[in-house]
Scaffold this motif. Structure first.
Motif, short mmCIF file in Angstrom:
data_model
loop_
_atom_site.label_atom_id
_atom_site.label_comp_id
_atom_site.label_asym_id
_atom_site.label_seq_id
_atom_site.Cartn_x
_atom_site.Cartn_y
_atom_site.Cartn_z
N UNK A 21 0.80 -1.23 0.00
CA UNK A 21 0.00 0.00 0.00
C UNK A 21 0.83 1.27 0.00
N UNK A 22 2.17 1.20 0.06
CA UNK A 22 2.97 2.41 -0.14
C UNK A 22 2.66 2.95 -1.54
N UNK A 23 2.78 4.25 -1.71
CA UNK A 23 2.53 4.89 -2.99
C UNK A 23 3.84 5.31 -3.64
N UNK A 24 3.82 5.35 -4.98
CA UNK A 24 5.01 5.77 -5.72
C UNK A 24 4.60 6.57 -6.94
N UNK A 25 5.41 7.59 -7.23
CA UNK A 25 5.26 8.27 -8.51
C UNK A 25 5.82 7.37 -9.59
N UNK A 55 10.23 11.92 0.43
CA UNK A 55 9.75 12.29 1.76
C UNK A 55 8.28 12.70 1.70
N UNK A 56 7.63 12.71 2.85
CA UNK A 56 6.22 13.12 2.91
C UNK A 56 6.05 14.55 2.42
N UNK A 57 6.97 15.43 2.79
CA UNK A 57 6.90 16.83 2.34
C UNK A 57 7.07 16.93 0.82
N UNK A 58 8.01 16.16 0.28
CA UNK A 58 8.22 16.15 -1.18
C UNK A 58 6.98 15.60 -1.88
N UNK A 59 6.42 14.52 -1.34
CA UNK A 59 5.22 13.92 -1.92
C UNK A 59 4.09 14.94 -1.98
N UNK A 60 3.90 15.65 -0.91
CA UNK A 60 2.82 16.64 -0.83
C UNK A 60 3.02 17.74 -1.87
N UNK A 61 4.24 18.27 -1.97
CA UNK A 61 4.52 19.35 -2.91
C UNK A 61 4.42 18.87 -4.36
N UNK A 62 5.01 17.73 -4.67
CA UNK A 62 4.96 17.22 -6.04
C UNK A 62 3.52 16.85 -6.41
N UNK A 71 12.12 24.01 -8.52
CA UNK A 71 11.44 24.26 -7.24
C UNK A 71 12.46 24.17 -6.12
N UNK A 72 12.83 25.31 -5.49
CA UNK A 72 13.84 25.30 -4.43
C UNK A 72 13.54 24.35 -3.28
N UNK A 73 12.27 24.15 -2.96
CA UNK A 73 11.90 23.27 -1.85
C UNK A 73 12.19 21.81 -2.16
N UNK A 74 12.50 21.49 -3.42
CA UNK A 74 12.80 20.11 -3.81
C UNK A 74 14.29 19.90 -4.11
N UNK A 75 15.11 20.85 -3.70
CA UNK A 75 16.55 20.77 -4.00
C UNK A 75 17.22 19.53 -3.41
N UNK A 76 16.68 19.00 -2.32
CA UNK A 76 17.28 17.82 -1.69
C UNK A 76 16.62 16.51 -2.11
N UNK A 77 15.64 16.58 -2.98
CA UNK A 77 14.95 15.37 -3.43
C UNK A 77 15.95 14.45 -4.14
N UNK A 82 0.88 18.31 -5.45
CA UNK A 82 0.24 19.59 -5.79
C UNK A 82 0.68 20.04 -7.19
N UNK A 83 1.97 19.90 -7.49
CA UNK A 83 2.50 20.30 -8.79
C UNK A 83 1.84 19.52 -9.94
N UNK A 84 1.58 18.23 -9.72
CA UNK A 84 0.99 17.40 -10.78
C UNK A 84 -0.54 17.48 -10.80
N UNK A 85 -1.13 18.20 -9.86
CA UNK A 85 -2.57 18.41 -9.85
C UNK A 85 -3.38 17.37 -9.10
N UNK A 86 -2.70 16.62 -8.20
CA UNK A 86 -3.43 15.66 -7.37
C UNK A 86 -3.90 16.34 -6.10
N UNK A 87 -4.97 15.81 -5.52
CA UNK A 87 -5.49 16.37 -4.27
C UNK A 87 -4.69 15.88 -3.09
#
Length: 138
Positions: free
Chosen positions: A46-50, A124-131, A104-110, A133-138
């Motif tokens: 059940x883990x999620x992946x891009x 990371x959870x923070x990266x997942x949340x930001x990306x 995206x500066x907030x993703x510099x460490x991704x 949003x970038x791809x248009x997911x809720x």
């Protein structure tokens, strides 16, 4: 829950093929990098992946879910190599390119920015949340 990014050459295994695999999903085969293999070992059901197309596209095109945890890669007799089964969840409304992510500066460490060649990598959870949003997911 953990988050991941899985990279594939669309000529080898595309988002469309992943979708056609249906609810059964498909084994993520062919990983031959020790670090990527170790990340696969950490993946839980059940883990999620891009789902990321490499090559000329270099973009996130969908989201998959881990349906079966790590087991021996059926494409080799070498016991070192593992696979996980993944199932397509949804395409992303707006595919996001590597260039978009790097800008995206907030993703510099991704990991995708720091080690773009790694085929299986944590997000990371923070990266997942930001990306997301970038791809248009809720």
């Amino acid at each position: 829950m953990s988050y991941w990014l899985l990279k594939t050459e669309p000529d080898d295994w595309s988002w469309d093929q992943q979708v056609k695999a249906g609810k059964k999903g498909e084994a993520w085969t062919g990983v031959r990098n020790a670090q990527a293999r170790n990340f696969m070992r950490e993946m839980k059901k059940d883990d999620l992946a891009f789902f990321y197309h490499t090559g000329d596209e270099k973009r996130i095109v969908g989201v998959v879910k881990v349906a079966k945890e790590a087991y021996q890669d059926p494409t080799t007799d070498d016991e070192r190599w593992l696979v996980v089964d993944v199932v397509a969840i949804e395409p992303v409304p707006t595919p996001v390119t590597l260039a978009d992510i790097k800008s995206e500066p907030k993703l510099a460490e991704m990991k995708l920015v720091k080690n773009a060649r790694l085929s299986v990598q944590p997000v990371t959870a923070a990266e997942w949340k930001l990306v997301s949003k970038m791809v248009g997911l809720k």
